[in-house]
Enzyme design. Structure first.
Site, PDB file in Angstrom:
ATOM      1  N   GLU A 182       0.480  -0.988  -0.553  1.00 28.10           N
ATOM      2  CA  GLU A 182       0.399   0.052  -0.100  1.00 28.10           C
ATOM      3  C   GLU A 182       0.449   1.022   0.062  1.00 28.10           C
ATOM      4  O   GLU A 182       0.624   2.022  -0.658  1.00 28.10           O
ATOM      5  CB  GLU A 182      -1.525   0.033   0.956  1.00 28.10           C
ATOM      6  CG  GLU A 182      -1.629  -1.562   0.802  1.00 28.10           C
ATOM      7  CD  GLU A 182      -2.791  -0.706   2.339  1.00 28.10           C
ATOM      8  OE1 GLU A 182      -3.401  -0.188   3.314  1.00 28.10           O
ATOM      9  OE2 GLU A 182      -3.300  -2.727   2.428  1.00 28.10           O
ATOM     10  N   SER A 256       1.683 -20.868  -7.683  1.00 28.22           N
ATOM     11  CA  SER A 256       1.798 -21.910  -7.303  1.00 28.22           C
ATOM     12  C   SER A 256       0.830 -23.032  -7.911  1.00 28.22           C
ATOM     13  O   SER A 256      -0.072 -21.814  -8.360  1.00 28.22           O
ATOM     14  CB  SER A 256       1.574 -22.497  -5.724  1.00 28.22           C
ATOM     15  OG  SER A 256       1.850 -22.344  -4.691  1.00 28.22           O
ATOM     16  N   ASP A 328      -7.163 -10.662  -0.295  1.00 32.21           N
ATOM     17  CA  ASP A 328      -6.441  -9.069   0.500  1.00 32.21           C
ATOM     18  C   ASP A 328      -7.006  -9.211   1.736  1.00 32.21           C
ATOM     19  O   ASP A 328      -8.235  -8.354   2.002  1.00 32.21           O
ATOM     20  CB  ASP A 328      -7.415  -8.154  -0.190  1.00 32.21           C
ATOM     21  CG  ASP A 328      -6.142  -6.265   0.646  1.00 32.21           C
ATOM     22  OD1 ASP A 328      -5.217  -6.862   1.649  1.00 32.21           O
ATOM     23  OD2 ASP A 328      -6.652  -5.688   0.313  1.00 32.21           O
ATOM     24  N   VAL A 330      -4.654  -7.655   4.753  1.00 35.36           N
ATOM     25  CA  VAL A 330      -4.036  -7.060   5.407  1.00 35.36           C
ATOM     26  C   VAL A 330      -4.867  -5.672   5.080  1.00 35.36           C
ATOM     27  O   VAL A 330      -4.819  -4.957   3.653  1.00 35.36           O
ATOM     28  CB  VAL A 330      -2.939  -7.752   4.832  1.00 35.36           C
ATOM     29  CG1 VAL A 330      -1.688  -6.574   6.008  1.00 35.36           C
ATOM     30  CG2 VAL A 330      -2.781  -8.908   5.057  1.00 35.36           C
ATOM     31  N   ASP A 331      -4.464  -4.926   5.912  1.00 35.54           N
ATOM     32  CA  ASP A 331      -4.363  -3.298   5.218  1.00 35.54           C
ATOM     33  C   ASP A 331      -3.673  -2.494   5.879  1.00 35.54           C
ATOM     34  O   ASP A 331      -3.514  -2.429   7.669  1.00 35.54           O
ATOM     35  CB  ASP A 331      -5.615  -2.979   5.475  1.00 35.54           C
ATOM     36  CG  ASP A 331      -7.018  -3.181   4.432  1.00 35.54           C
ATOM     37  OD1 ASP A 331      -6.496  -3.341   3.156  1.00 35.54           O
ATOM     38  OD2 ASP A 331      -7.849  -3.397   4.988  1.00 35.54           O
ATOM     39  N   ASP A 507      -4.252  -6.347  -3.685  1.00 35.44           N
ATOM     40  CA  ASP A 507      -4.281  -5.031  -3.859  1.00 35.44           C
ATOM     41  C   ASP A 507      -2.449  -4.285  -4.246  1.00 35.44           C
ATOM     42  O   ASP A 507      -1.821  -3.771  -3.965  1.00 35.44           O
ATOM     43  CB  ASP A 507      -3.866  -4.552  -2.406  1.00 35.44           C
ATOM     44  CG  ASP A 507      -3.760  -5.070  -1.357  1.00 35.44           C
ATOM     45  OD1 ASP A 507      -2.587  -6.194  -1.310  1.00 35.44           O
ATOM     46  OD2 ASP A 507      -2.926  -4.285  -0.450  1.00 35.44           O
TER      47      ASP A 507
END
Length: 801
Positions: A182, A256, A328, A330-331, A507
């Site tokens: 990000e 993978s 997604d 994670v932020d 993201d």
């Protein structure tokens, strides 16, 4: 503890007698009942552990791992806990600081303490088994101490259940569940805004890193899955410039592939599952093969870093596999610090104190370093800039669920049917694709993970406001995750592509889903009328390994552009390219690709990328200037993929982008001009006879350092395969019949990483290396009679808690 039968003896003559006793209680697979703990190794060194309690079973597992991989595991433990500088010096101090900011020891210890006694015994038994072998090493270091400990001049230390858990946390959760760019994304938008203005920059960024795409190939289609909610309305969300914070790149994904064939696609089997996890290539091997039999387990397969959970394997009823899901989870949250007290951050109308943890990093031949680790209500603080009154904290949906995820994954291997398997899938928080097959011919797919509900104005590609206004609103129910038992196509195929319609894109600036995706190759091979025998299914690995991922997309564009051309050179080069089967090999092993089309297509795509995108992306082009192909001395980290730059280029040539990267010119004219440019360049270097053109191939290094760049064996143990193959770190195949299951695998370079004190590698250190390069495979034994028939040694242990 005493070894009644030393593992290193030749047991060929006495094994049948021993194994009759060992297997006497085995009326059917999965009914092992006996008190002694036994480790039976096959002729490739794979250990099968037989025990009647969970503690004993995992004691045997840990003991076998320590015999085979003691130094690798020691360095993995140090790498995941930030303890490398203690043995390797100041060079790794910053690495240790960064690593310690990624996790909360208190959280992991609390999760361990909350486990049931049976689940806790998984970790306690494993650690005790490791320590039992370390005790033996300490009594006979002249023959048993791995050479690396002497080379780096330190000794192995004892393990705890916490150490066992942290291997999974640090190499699985923090690797695959923590991708986030990000801050890089914000910098890219800032650079584009300086060049084009904010509005145009937002459109360009949406081309490069779209939040949602409806034209990307999926693993299950709209006939099998419909999103529970309508697609996101993105009209009110525009990507906006972010801060110019300096932030080091920390990407390098693992990819993978997996395909599962149901009864209508399988010949001579009810189902076939083929998996190729692309973790990278290392010495010792990234994964470890094991069999666990007893105490409710009856599992064989392999798994990264010898986790307690077997990621790729089967039991008596089902088989399973996995790939990175790329969802997604994670932020980053941007925190405003108190100008008068930078140990506080603004949240919901007032300043809050950070949680602080003071830790000391020991540095070999240097002074110890004190480090402060901070945590906000959002999660771990990963960036801290008191001079700017700014910090960034990372919210990770799996935070506090690391061991829940491990155990759900582990226990899913005890499932007897798809319903049980899906119940475990719901508990796993990581963004992973799960695959399933059983002896009745059922196949299944699930896009696993706990995904956050974000506020309407939260652009997940950029840091969110940490003041509470964009806080997560809960978790999306698992029933809304794409999942399907027995899809209508009769098969499942995935190469880290979009799972199903309606799924939010990754993201990361370096990963996207679009109409060009390498999974198309698998769909092309598997989607026809053919039914595959196990041998034919295995051959798909070789075919896809050498496939040029760009041919199917750019050859039609070249053909269209050259159709009405009278230029003899363009006609000749188009004829050459269209005659190509789209694969790049080196059959004669002369160090060059056999096909003259390979240098042509690779040079063409690279030059076209530069001609079309470089001027419009300006300073940001450095993020997107790579096609993704390996070159000599610059291998891929985890396999070849279409880069985000190439995907944007392809969409631009089709006219599917928001911004006009062609500057008003027809796509055909740009293709022809670039093709002529490349022809001129290649003729100047290699002459005018196109069929004589060659490109030096890219060997595949097997590194002596782990994926974090930390040594895990001697530098002299590193090796090179002659040609990079776009395939799994290991490959495995499970063939399911109504009455039995058969499996194969190849785990290069070998099962063991042991190098003796005199520098001699063990017999199973690299005995699968040539097998891997030849696309050969070995059997994975499961049934007691097969283990007996192929056993080379037996170790009998008396575990001590």
């Amino acid at each position: 503890m005493r070894c009644c039968v030393p593992f290193f003896l030749d047991m060929k003559k006495i094994l049948p007698t021993i194994l009759v006793f060992l297997l006497a209680a085995c009326a059917t697979p999965g009914t092992l009942k006996f008190e002694p703990l036994r480790i039976v190794r096959d002729n490739y060194g794979t250990a099968h552990v037989y025990a009647d309690t969970v503690f004993k079973l995992f004691y045997g597992y840990g003991y076998a791992v320590a015999q085979d991989r003691l130094f690798q595991m020691d360095m993995a433990r140090r790498s995941t806990q930030g303890q490398v500088a203690e043995v390797l010096g100041e060079e790794y101090l910053e690495f240790d600081k960064q690593t310690r900011s990624l996790f909360s020891p208190a959280s992991i210890r609390a999760q361990l303490a909350a486990l049931s006694s049976k689940d806790r015994d998984v970790f306690l038994g494993y650690a005790a088994g490791m320590n039992a072998w370390i005790n033996e090493v300490n009594t006979r270091p002249d023959s048993l101490l791995p050479a690396e400990f002497s080379e780096f001049d330190f000794k192995p230390t004892k393990w705890t259940d916490y150490d066992v858990a942290m291997i999974f946390v640090g190499t699985m959760v923090n690797r695959f569940g923590d991708y986030n760019t990000e801050l890089d994304n914000a910098r890219i938008i800032g650079q584009l805004s300086e060049q084009h203005g904010p509005r145009t920059a937002a459109g360009i960024f949406d081309d490069l890193n779209p939040r949602l795409t409806d034209n990307a190939p999926t693993t299950i289609g709209s006939d099998d899955w419909q999103p529970a909610n309508p697609p996101l309305d993105l009209s009110e969300i525009a990507a906006t410039p972010g801060p110019s914070t300096q932030h080091k790149h920390s990407f390098g994904a693992a990819f993978s592939n997996c395909f599962v064939l149901g009864p209508d696609k399988s010949e001579g089997a009810e189902a076939i599952l083929v998996n190729g996890p692309q973790f990278g290539w290392y010495v010792p091997a990234y994964v470890y093969s094991i069999g666990l039999h007893g105490a409710g387990f009856n599992i064989v397969g392999n798994t990264p870093f010898a986790y307690p959970v077997i990621l790729f394997g089967h039991n008596a009823d089902i088989a399973w596999g996995s790939t990175w899901g790329a969802g997604d989870i994670v932020d980053l949250f941007r925190l405003q610090l108190n100008p008068t007290n930078p140990e506080q951050y603004w949240y919901q109308g007032e300043y809050h104190d950070f949680e602080r943890r003071e830790t000391t990093i020991r540095v070999r031949d240097g002074a110890d370093q004190a480090v402060i680790i901070r945590r906000s209500i959002h999660g771990q603080v990963t960036e801290y800039f008191p001079e700017n009154a700014t910090a960034y904290a990372k919210s990770r949906v799996w935070d506090g669920k690391e061991l829940q995820t491990l155990l759900a994954w582990m226990h899913s291997g005890r499932s007897e049917n798809s319903e049980q398997w899906l119940e475990y899938a719901e508990q796993a928080a990581l963004n992973i694709n799960w695959y399933y097959a059983d002896r009745q011919g059922n196949i299944a797919y699930a896009f696993v993970g706990h995904y956050p509900k974000r506020t309407a104005q939260h652009d997940n590609r950029l840091p969110a406001n940490g003041d509470g206004s964009q806080q997560w609103q809960g978790q999306i129910p698992f029933r809304d995750n794409p999942q399907r038992i027995n899809p209508q196509s009769g098969y499942i195929a995935n190469w880290n592509n979009k799972p199903a319609p309606g799924v939010l894109n990754p993201d990361e600036f370096w990963y996207s889903w679009s109409s060009a995706d390498r999974v198309d190759y698998l769909h092309k091979v598997l989607g026809g009328e053919q039914r595959f025998t196990p041998d034919e299914a295995w051959e798909v690995i070789e075919r896809s390994s050498y496939a040029d991922l760009y041919a199917d997309y750019f050859l039609p564009l070249i053909a269209r552009a050259v159709t009405d051309s009278s230029n003899s050179k363009l006609i000749a080069v188009n004829r050459l390219l269209q005659s190509w089967d789209g694969h790049s090999r080196d059959r004669d092993q002369d160090g060059y690709y056999d096909e003259p089309q390979t240098p042509l297509i690779r040079a063409f795509v690279q030059r076209l990328l530069e001609n079309v995108l470089a001027d419009d992306l300006g300073e940001s082009f450095v993020y997107f200037n790579d096609t993704g192909n390996p070159t000599p001395g610059s291998p891929t980290g985890s396999g070849t993929n279409l880069s985000t730059g190439v995907k944007t280029l392809y969409e631009a040539l089709l006219g599917n982008t928001r911004y006009d990267y062609l500057n008003g010119a027809p796509a055909d004219s740009i293709v022809k001009a670039t093709l002529l440019q490349v022809l001129e360049e290649l003729e100047a270097k290699q002459g005018t006879t196109m069929r004589d053109w060659r490109l030096a191939n890219a060997p595949r290094p097997f590194s002596n350092k782990n994926f974090l760049g930390v040594p895990q064996t001697l530098a002299s143990a590193a090796m090179d395969a002659p040609l990079e193959q776009n395939r799994g770190t290991e490959n495995n195949m499970v063939v399911l019949h109504p009455d039995r299951i058969e499996a194969w695998e190849v785990v290069p370079p070998g099962q063991s990483g042991f190098i003796s004190p005199d520098g001699k590698p063990g017999p199973h250190h690299s005995d699968q290396f040539d097998m891997y390069n030849r696309f050969a495979r070995k059997r994975v034994w499961f049934y007691p009679e097969d283990v007996e028939k192929n056993a080379s040694s037996v170790t009998v242990l008396e575990p001590v808690r």
